[in-house]
Write an enzyme that holds these catalytic residues in place. Structure first.
Site, PDB file in Angstrom:
ATOM      1  CG  PHE A 135      -1.857   1.203   1.228  1.00 19.73           C
ATOM      2  CD1 PHE A 135      -3.035   1.175   0.494  1.00 19.73           C
ATOM      3  CD2 PHE A 135      -1.543   2.365   1.932  1.00 19.73           C
ATOM      4  CE1 PHE A 135      -3.890   2.269   0.468  1.00 19.73           C
ATOM      5  CE2 PHE A 135      -2.397   3.464   1.908  1.00 19.73           C
ATOM      6  CZ  PHE A 135      -3.575   3.413   1.179  1.00 19.73           C
ATOM      7  CG  ASP A 220       5.522   3.502   1.766  1.00 15.79           C
ATOM      8  OD1 ASP A 220       5.590   4.076   2.880  1.00 15.79           O
ATOM      9  OD2 ASP A 220       4.492   3.486   1.063  1.00 15.79           O
ATOM     10  CE  LYS A 249      -0.739   5.751   7.762  1.00 20.42           C
ATOM     11  NZ  LYS A 249      -0.490   4.895   6.626  1.00 20.42           N
TER      12      LYS A 249
HETATM   13  C1  LIG Z   1      -0.762   5.213   5.191  1.00 21.13           C
HETATM   14  C2  LIG Z   1       0.246   4.810   4.185  1.00 21.13           C
HETATM   15  C3  LIG Z   1       0.437   5.545   2.997  1.00 21.13           C
HETATM   16  C4  LIG Z   1      -0.424   6.721   2.634  1.00 21.13           C
HETATM   17  O1  LIG Z   1      -0.301   7.774   3.537  1.00 21.13           O
HETATM   18  P1  LIG Z   1      -1.422   8.932   3.559  1.00 21.13           P
HETATM   19  O2  LIG Z   1      -0.877   9.922   4.533  1.00 21.13           O
HETATM   20  O3  LIG Z   1      -2.697   8.289   3.958  1.00 21.13           O
HETATM   21  O4  LIG Z   1      -1.484   9.477   2.177  1.00 21.13           O
HETATM   22  C5  LIG Z   1       1.434   5.145   2.134  1.00 21.13           C
HETATM   23  N1  LIG Z   1       2.219   4.088   2.409  1.00 21.13           N
HETATM   24  C6  LIG Z   1       2.073   3.363   3.533  1.00 21.13           C
HETATM   25  C7  LIG Z   1       2.992   2.213   3.803  1.00 21.13           C
HETATM   26  C8  LIG Z   1       1.069   3.690   4.451  1.00 21.13           C
HETATM   27  O5  LIG Z   1       0.909   2.942   5.560  1.00 21.13           O
END
Ligand SMILES: *Cc1c(COP(=O)(O)O)cnc(C)c1O
Length: 397
Positions: A135, A220, A249
């Site tokens: 994700f 990520d 986050k």
């Molecule tokens: C939450 C998340 C995102 C997206 O972040 P947003 O601030 O919601 O745009 C991208 N990558 C990972 C691994 C995430 O957990």
């Protein structure tokens, strides 16, 4: 009394499936609803509230910075962004930082950076390999990189140049590599995909392949970063050195922020005019970021995440022995999931909430726990007791 749930249904886009609680206050690991009921918050704003709710260090930084300078723009220099960038380069061993406002924006910036680098140094290579069940966000580029077809398909056509391969399969990464490939983009632990750990050596093998073929390794760490898994970045436990890291986050303790950290030889390919954002490096967000990161370091909360994670894992594993509905526990540090024997995660989430514990049904058959790094042993034990009672209420396998 205002019926907030009815008002929400009247005035907001109905794009979220919200739990029926109106949260009005938080302190540490606890939140309170409009009716005065309290909950242990093991969702933590989805891995955002690393210091819990309204931590004094974050509140004080916001209070001070908001009275000094809230926003200027990237036409000028401001100081909190420079302080935060310095901390992040020291922590990561990488060289330069770009700030934005969310996770998906950090991924977008990393995609543009990889494409720019590919154009300058790799004969126009642009394709990015990412993992199934990964994700990376909801904007079009990050969505194209996201490995869940259900999220992507309603919005096709998406930008081209993204390939998905099975997670934990380095051979699939090799097989997907062509002369167009510029980068491999992975989460060190898949978060939204259900807290899926990397197989031992997987990330090291992918890194070796990237080095061999001249590809960028982009990690990520939006969910795994900021100390959650027991080190400031999860990659530090994998013996790899990425070229680019995305953060967001928890970085500013609850204030919206995103960041891309990169090696200088890569970062230097983005030049004035290539990319930017109005709020990126915003003094208020960056002051909260500095306060959050310093607190994590000064109080060794990465070690705390490790110890608390072990305590929680042990307690959850003992539930596994006692409760037929629990089929396993996985994760690292304070990023954990309880695997259920059937698709009862929504029921367990509801039953836990009714008993005063907030958890997240990340998959139909898995419940995710993301407590703050400041969680106490007593709160961990209380959460396990509530979870057990919720499991009892939902019933057996
Ligand atoms: C939450 C998340 C995102 C997206 O972040 P947003 O601030 O919601 O745009 C991208 N990558 C990972 C691994 C995430 O957990």
């Amino acid at each position: 009394m205002t019926d907030w749930i009815a008002e929400e249904a009247r005035y907001l886009f109905q794009n979220y499936g919200r739990q029926p609680v109106v949260l009005v206050r938080g302190e540490g690991t606890r939140v309170w609803d409009a009716e005065g009921r309290s909950y242990l918050d093991f969702v933590g704003g989805l891995a955002v509230n690393v210091l819990g709710h309204c931590h004094p260090a974050v509140v004080e930084a916001l209070r001070r910075q908001s009275a000094e300078l809230i926003h200027v723009s990237n036409l000028y220099y401001s100081t909190p962004m420079i302080e935060l960038a310095k901390l992040l380069t020291e922590l990561s061993g990488l060289d330069r930082v770009f700030f934005c406002n969310s996770g998906t924006e950090a991924v977008e910036a990393a995609i543009k950076l990889a494409r720019r680098w590919g154009r300058d140094t790799r004969g126009g290579a642009y394709e990015i390999i990412s993992a199934v069940d990964g994700f990376h966000g909801r904007t079009l580029g990050a969505l194209a990189a996201t490995g869940t077809a259900r999220y992507r398909e309603p919005f096709e056509p998406l930008p081209p140049g993204f390939v998905h391969v099975p997670w934990n399969d380095v051979e699939a990464v090799r097989a997907a590599t062509t002369e167009r490939t510029v980068a491999v983009l992975l989460e060190p632990i898949q978060g939204e995909g259900g807290v899926n750990l990397p197989a031992p050596g997987y990330l090291r093998e992918v890194e070796r392949w990237c080095r061999e073929r001249g590809l960028l390794l982009i990690l990520d760490e939006i969910q795994t970063g900021n100390g959650r898994t027991g080190t400031f970045f999860a990659f530090q436990q994998e013996g790899v050195r990425p070229d680019v890291v995305c953060l967001a986050k928890g970085l500013a303790g609850g204030v919206p922020i995103g960041a891309v950290i990169a090696r200088d030889e890569v970062a230097r390919h983005l030049v004035p005019g290539d990319h930017g954002t109005t709020f990126g490096g915003n003094p208020l967000a960056c002051a909260a970021g500095v306060a959050t990161v310093r607190y994590i370091l000064e109080h060794d909360l990465t070690a705390r995440a490790r110890a608390a994670g072990e305590r929680l894992t042990t307690a959850l594993r003992s539930l596994e022995d006692r409760h037929p509905l629990v089929a396993g526990v996985r994760g690292r540090g304070l990023m954990l999931a309880v695997q259920l024997a059937r698709d009862a995660a929504a029921e367990v989430t509801n039953a836990a909430r009714e008993r005063g514990l907030l958890v997240n049904n990340v998959r139909p058959n898995a419940v995710r726990l993301l407590p703050p790094l400041t969680v106490t042993d007593a709160e961990l034990d209380e959460a396990c007791r509530i979870l057990e009672s919720a499991l009892d209420a939902v019933g057996g396998a």
